[in-house]
Design a protein around this motif. Structure first.
Motif, PDB file in Angstrom:
ATOM      1  N   SER A 180      29.664  38.352  36.282  1.00 28.72           N
ATOM      2  CA  SER A 180      29.668  37.452  35.659  1.00 28.72           C
ATOM      3  C   SER A 180      30.672  38.490  34.403  1.00 28.72           C
ATOM      4  O   SER A 180      30.400  37.670  33.449  1.00 28.72           O
ATOM      5  CB  SER A 180      28.139  36.786  35.165  1.00 28.72           C
ATOM      6  N   GLY A 181      30.950  39.554  34.548  1.00 28.51           N
ATOM      7  CA  GLY A 181      31.185  40.199  33.333  1.00 28.51           C
ATOM      8  C   GLY A 181      32.773  40.182  32.971  1.00 28.51           C
ATOM      9  O   GLY A 181      33.150  39.327  33.301  1.00 28.51           O
ATOM     10  N   SER A 182      33.635  41.122  32.414  1.00 21.76           N
ATOM     11  CA  SER A 182      34.832  40.436  31.479  1.00 21.76           C
ATOM     12  C   SER A 182      35.278  39.908  32.866  1.00 21.76           C
ATOM     13  O   SER A 182      36.028  41.032  33.649  1.00 21.76           O
ATOM     14  CB  SER A 182      35.127  41.752  30.989  1.00 21.76           C
ATOM     15  N   THR A 183      36.271  39.349  32.742  1.00 23.59           N
ATOM     16  CA  THR A 183      37.470  38.349  33.365  1.00 23.59           C
ATOM     17  C   THR A 183      38.750  39.598  33.647  1.00 23.59           C
ATOM     18  O   THR A 183      38.991  39.614  34.816  1.00 23.59           O
ATOM     19  CB  THR A 183      37.897  37.262  33.510  1.00 23.59           C
ATOM     20  N   GLY A 184      38.954  39.719  32.554  1.00 20.37           N
ATOM     21  CA  GLY A 184      39.894  41.302  32.714  1.00 20.37           C
ATOM     22  C   GLY A 184      39.774  42.449  33.167  1.00 20.37           C
ATOM     23  O   GLY A 184      40.405  42.745  34.254  1.00 20.37           O
ATOM     24  N   ALA A 185      38.759  42.919  33.127  1.00 22.59           N
ATOM     25  CA  ALA A 185      37.983  44.392  33.282  1.00 22.59           C
ATOM     26  C   ALA A 185      37.963  43.913  35.088  1.00 22.59           C
ATOM     27  O   ALA A 185      38.184  44.890  36.038  1.00 22.59           O
ATOM     28  CB  ALA A 185      36.673  44.444  32.827  1.00 22.59           C
ATOM     29  N   ILE A 186      36.816  43.026  35.324  1.00 24.73           N
ATOM     30  CA  ILE A 186      37.439  42.308  37.074  1.00 24.73           C
ATOM     31  C   ILE A 186      38.609  42.446  37.874  1.00 24.73           C
ATOM     32  O   ILE A 186      38.778  42.780  38.974  1.00 24.73           O
ATOM     33  CB  ILE A 186      36.580  41.291  37.399  1.00 24.73           C
ATOM     34  N   LEU A 187      39.482  41.968  37.205  1.00 17.87           N
ATOM     35  CA  LEU A 187      41.019  41.941  37.802  1.00 17.87           C
ATOM     36  C   LEU A 187      41.440  43.172  37.400  1.00 17.87           C
ATOM     37  O   LEU A 187      42.589  43.418  38.897  1.00 17.87           O
ATOM     38  CB  LEU A 187      41.763  40.998  36.974  1.00 17.87           C
ATOM     39  N   ASP A 214      31.614  55.534  35.133  1.00 15.86           N
ATOM     40  CA  ASP A 214      29.627  54.856  36.220  1.00 15.86           C
ATOM     41  C   ASP A 214      29.247  53.931  34.937  1.00 15.86           C
ATOM     42  O   ASP A 214      27.779  53.771  35.049  1.00 15.86           O
ATOM     43  CB  ASP A 214      28.595  55.765  35.332  1.00 15.86           C
ATOM     44  N   SER A 215      30.181  52.482  35.161  1.00 17.33           N
ATOM     45  CA  SER A 215      29.488  51.604  34.750  1.00 17.33           C
ATOM     46  C   SER A 215      29.845  50.874  35.918  1.00 17.33           C
ATOM     47  O   SER A 215      29.523  51.134  36.991  1.00 17.33           O
ATOM     48  CB  SER A 215      30.440  50.970  34.422  1.00 17.33           C
ATOM     49  N   SER A 216      28.539  49.716  35.719  1.00 19.09           N
ATOM     50  CA  SER A 216      27.928  48.575  36.030  1.00 19.09           C
ATOM     51  C   SER A 216      29.173  48.183  37.829  1.00 19.09           C
ATOM     52  O   SER A 216      29.040  48.156  38.842  1.00 19.09           O
ATOM     53  CB  SER A 216      27.196  47.899  36.382  1.00 19.09           C
ATOM     54  N   MET A 217      30.406  47.542  36.462  1.00 22.49           N
ATOM     55  CA  MET A 217      30.777  46.846  37.274  1.00 22.49           C
ATOM     56  C   MET A 217      31.764  48.148  38.399  1.00 22.49           C
ATOM     57  O   MET A 217      32.550  47.785  39.574  1.00 22.49           O
ATOM     58  CB  MET A 217      32.077  46.301  36.758  1.00 22.49           C
ATOM     59  N   CYS A 254      23.680  52.876  36.045  1.00 19.73           N
ATOM     60  CA  CYS A 254      24.544  53.248  35.651  1.00 19.73           C
ATOM     61  C   CYS A 254      24.319  53.500  33.949  1.00 19.73           C
ATOM     62  O   CYS A 254      23.791  52.761  34.040  1.00 19.73           O
ATOM     63  CB  CYS A 254      25.269  51.843  35.817  1.00 19.73           C
ATOM     64  N   SER A 255      24.806  54.984  33.692  1.00 18.18           N
ATOM     65  CA  SER A 255      24.985  54.626  33.024  1.00 18.18           C
ATOM     66  C   SER A 255      25.651  54.202  31.622  1.00 18.18           C
ATOM     67  O   SER A 255      25.160  54.062  29.880  1.00 18.18           O
ATOM     68  CB  SER A 255      24.848  56.357  32.750  1.00 18.18           C
ATOM     69  N   GLN A 256      26.487  53.026  32.147  1.00 21.07           N
ATOM     70  CA  GLN A 256      27.397  52.540  30.959  1.00 21.07           C
ATOM     71  C   GLN A 256      28.057  51.185  31.597  1.00 21.07           C
ATOM     72  O   GLN A 256      27.241  51.000  32.373  1.00 21.07           O
ATOM     73  CB  GLN A 256      28.950  53.520  31.202  1.00 21.07           C
ATOM     74  N   GLU A 257      28.101  50.796  30.403  1.00 24.11           N
ATOM     75  CA  GLU A 257      28.494  49.466  30.424  1.00 24.11           C
ATOM     76  C   GLU A 257      30.501  49.154  30.216  1.00 24.11           C
ATOM     77  O   GLU A 257      30.896  49.626  29.131  1.00 24.11           O
ATOM     78  CB  GLU A 257      27.420  48.224  29.866  1.00 24.11           C
ATOM     79  N   ILE A 258      30.826  47.721  30.791  1.00 25.15           N
ATOM     80  CA  ILE A 258      32.071  47.347  30.179  1.00 25.15           C
ATOM     81  C   ILE A 258      31.625  45.836  28.633  1.00 25.15           C
ATOM     82  O   ILE A 258      31.403  45.255  29.876  1.00 25.15           O
ATOM     83  CB  ILE A 258      32.602  47.021  31.615  1.00 25.15           C
ATOM     84  N   ILE A 300      25.342  43.558  35.120  1.00 29.48           N
ATOM     85  CA  ILE A 300      25.721  43.680  32.976  1.00 29.48           C
ATOM     86  C   ILE A 300      26.823  42.789  33.258  1.00 29.48           C
ATOM     87  O   ILE A 300      27.830  42.376  33.881  1.00 29.48           O
ATOM     88  CB  ILE A 300      25.814  45.436  32.535  1.00 29.48           C
ATOM     89  N   GLY A 301      26.497  42.235  32.229  1.00 31.22           N
ATOM     90  CA  GLY A 301      27.635  41.327  31.783  1.00 31.22           C
ATOM     91  C   GLY A 301      27.775  40.024  31.356  1.00 31.22           C
ATOM     92  O   GLY A 301      28.894  39.392  30.600  1.00 31.22           O
ATOM     93  N   GLY A 302      26.656  39.643  32.185  1.00 31.54           N
ATOM     94  CA  GLY A 302      27.126  37.834  31.770  1.00 31.54           C
ATOM     95  C   GLY A 302      26.437  37.649  30.481  1.00 31.54           C
ATOM     96  O   GLY A 302      24.850  38.453  29.893  1.00 31.54           O
TER      97      GLY A 302
END
Length: 337
Positions: free
Chosen positions: A105-112, A84-87, A65-69, A12-14
């Motif tokens: 491939s999701g949010s760079t800020g969230a990955i960091l 419970d987000s995929s990340m 997963c039930s949530q997305e960022i 999720i996120g790309g």
């Protein structure tokens, strides 16, 4: 370390959806017999795409997963609240030692933020940089930081150089990699306050093979194996690199198709041109690992297609097989916090 390398792919996120993640995952299994994949996201959707392929079903596990960022959410808040987000689910698998690597491939800020707060920094590491391989006229060069840390101290840049050297030695097989600091000139007295303070630390280090400053125009010619910058400068370099590459490819294509004569010429040079241009294809170089964590986290482009997902799997395999995380941890475990 287990013989089986366990890699999580956040579907999720790309920009291109989970379909490309699934296709890239299946292709990745074909390339590596010692890999097991966890696909986090919407289970029904993932399984629908998986049904289109033939693969060893024991080697892919789907985690619902039930949530997305979302890309527009405050990263730290999203990571803390969306358990419970995929990340976050994927990062927790790495944290618990149930997976060896995480790709998103999701949010760079969230990955960091997730890398820092969920997986955690290795002891002694002051900041964790994003590292990215850049195509050059020779072998690829590693640029770090590519945007994770905009403001840093001189000693942090030195740590980036040390981590980058370990990466190039272990993953890319570069013996005694040449380290340079991005600057506006090659003279030692050139640069802003950060570079001027960092330069003597680099010069006096017994750990890295420091070759001096490097100007941006020298980077495409492979004048250094590891290029160190703060996240602001590094991100500017990589964005210009990517944009210029796309512009040149577009202009070349236009030139080749402009006349009948040029079209004939394009046919004649097509094979050699394709081989040359392949060097500038980011999809076969994997993603940007966030170095200095207690596990491997890799950020791939938001617009990644299946080829980049597959390449990122190979990148993770090389990283894990060469035990890069452990080597970085060992190199910094006696450093001051």
């Amino acid at each position: 370390m287990s013989d089986i390398i366990r890699i999580v792919i956040d579907t999720i996120g790309g920009d291109n959806g989970s379909a490309v993640c699934v296709k890239g995952a299946v292709e990745g299994l074909k390339n590596h017999s010692n890999v097991k994949l966890f696909l986090t996201g919407h289970k029904a959707e993932i399984e629908s795409y998986l049904s289109e392929y033939e693969y060893d079903k024991s080697r892919i596990e789907v985690i619902d997963c039930s949530q997305e960022i979302d890309l527009n959410e405050p990263p730290v808040q999203a990571v803390r609240e969306k358990k419970d987000s995929s990340m976050v689910v994927g990062l927790r698998l790495v944290k618990k030692g149930e997976a060896d690597a995480f790709i998103s491939s999701g949010s760079t800020g969230a990955i960091l933020a997730g890398g820092q707060f969920v997986v955690g920094r290795a002891k002694g590491v002051k900041r964790t940089p994003l590292a990215h391989l850049l195509p050059t006229s020779g072998s690829p060069s590693l640029l770090l930081d590519c945007g994770a840390n905009v403001d840093v101290k001189p000693e942090v840049l030195l740590q980036f150089a040390e981590m980058g050297s370990i990466y190039m030695q272990c993953v890319c097989g570069v013996d005694n990699p040449r380290v340079a600091i991005a600057n506006i000139g090659v003279e030692e007295e050139k640069g802003n306050a950060l570079v001027k303070k960092a330069y003597p630390l680099f010069r006096d280090s017994k750990i890295i093979n420091f070759t001096g400053s490097i100007e941006s125009r020298a980077i495409p010619f492979g004048k250094a194996d590891v290029i160190v910058a703060d996240g602001f400068v590094g991100n500017t370099i990589i964005k210009l690199y990517e944009g210029l590459s796309k512009m040149l490819l577009r202009e070349l294509k236009g030139a080749f198709l402009s006349t009948v004569r040029s079209k004939i010429g394009a046919i004649m040079v097509k094979k050699s041109m394709k081989k040359t241009l392949q060097k500038f294809d980011a999809s076969d170089k994997g993603g940007a690992p966030l170095l200095g964590l207690n596990g491997l986290v890799v950020k791939i482009h938001g617009n990644s297609k299946d080829g980049e997902v597959t390449s990122a799997i190979t990148q993770c395999v090389n990283f894990v097989e060469n035990d890069v995380t452990a080597k970085i941890i060992k190199g910094f475990e006696n450093s001051e916090e």
